[in-house]
Design an enzyme around this catalytic site. Sequence first.
Site, short mmCIF file in Angstrom:
data_model
loop_
_atom_site.label_atom_id
_atom_site.label_comp_id
_atom_site.label_asym_id
_atom_site.label_seq_id
_atom_site.Cartn_x
_atom_site.Cartn_y
_atom_site.Cartn_z
N ASP A 46 30.77 57.72 21.11
CA ASP A 46 29.57 56.57 21.42
C ASP A 46 29.58 54.76 21.26
O ASP A 46 30.95 55.13 20.61
CB ASP A 46 28.12 56.98 19.90
CG ASP A 46 27.78 58.46 20.59
OD1 ASP A 46 27.68 58.86 21.62
OD2 ASP A 46 26.77 59.19 19.20
N TYR A 74 37.63 63.49 12.48
CA TYR A 74 36.82 62.45 11.96
C TYR A 74 36.52 62.21 10.67
O TYR A 74 36.71 62.52 9.95
CB TYR A 74 35.55 62.42 12.94
CG TYR A 74 34.83 63.07 14.52
CD1 TYR A 74 34.91 61.93 15.00
CD2 TYR A 74 34.98 64.01 14.31
CE1 TYR A 74 34.72 62.34 16.23
CE2 TYR A 74 34.58 64.25 15.83
CZ TYR A 74 34.58 63.96 17.05
OH TYR A 74 34.37 63.88 17.56
N ASP A 88 21.56 57.98 13.96
CA ASP A 88 22.61 57.35 14.06
C ASP A 88 22.34 55.83 13.23
O ASP A 88 20.84 55.34 13.65
CB ASP A 88 24.11 56.98 14.76
CG ASP A 88 23.66 56.70 16.05
OD1 ASP A 88 22.53 55.35 16.04
OD2 ASP A 88 24.60 56.86 16.77
N ARG A 180 26.99 63.56 14.37
CA ARG A 180 25.91 62.48 13.85
C ARG A 180 24.55 63.85 13.37
O ARG A 180 23.75 63.27 12.71
CB ARG A 180 25.15 61.64 14.78
CG ARG A 180 25.17 62.16 16.56
CD ARG A 180 25.01 60.20 17.24
NE ARG A 180 25.18 60.69 18.61
CZ ARG A 180 24.13 60.60 19.14
NH1 ARG A 180 22.92 61.06 18.85
NH2 ARG A 180 24.56 61.09 20.84
#
Length: 242
Positions: A46, A74, A88, A180
């Site tokens: 993203d 992540y 998000d 997310r």
Amino acid sequence: MRDQGKGDFEGILLIDKSMGCTSHDVVDRVRRVLKMKRIGHAGTLDPMATGLLVILVGKATKASQYLMSLDKKYEGNIFLGKSTDTQDAEGKVLEEKPVPELSEEKLVELMNEFKGDQYQTPPMFSAKKINGQPLYKLARKGKTIEREARVVHIANFKISEMGLPEFGFMVSCSKGTYVRTLANDLGDKIGCGAHLSALRRTEIGKFSVANSVTTDRLKEMTHKEIEDHLIPVHQAVQGLVL
């Protein structure tokens, strides 16, 4: 390495994506630097996210399906008490609720409930296509359609820095996992809502962001330095012949 037939670059290039640009923006920048059209990537990030993008150069684009299936790692932050339409920090706040008293032990217990196989519904603000239409284009028009939940695997989901209402986390997960959505679902489980406030991809399979370069650094690299930085496909996918 180079394709001796055409004189083009060939291989896998590890790029550290900066915040604010799309994965497609990164591909375009690499195309301009390498002066090649045949450039792709193995897994989007993203615009808000930073970190590792696996860029495929030349014939290496044929390895996309193999590299897309790799597990990912992540690190990031989750902000409790606010739910957003994009799940998000870039989205519109839909709801705010007080964050309950939450010990680190209790938060760990709740996060552990997400480990293993689980069904996850892709968010409306995502690049996933249904009937050829990216969901985010429908979402921008205020439309919501039914999405089929799919199985993802969370190998690890743990706190890296405790704090409220925002805390740091690390997660190891299978392909197709929306981090997310994981943050959003954790907020629902706690009862106060949550959104992803920061995200950085650190690993894809055996590839690490520690071995990557930014697109700005790529522009400064010599032809030889770029060639040396390219990873041959056969090293990444054993047995694959392009």
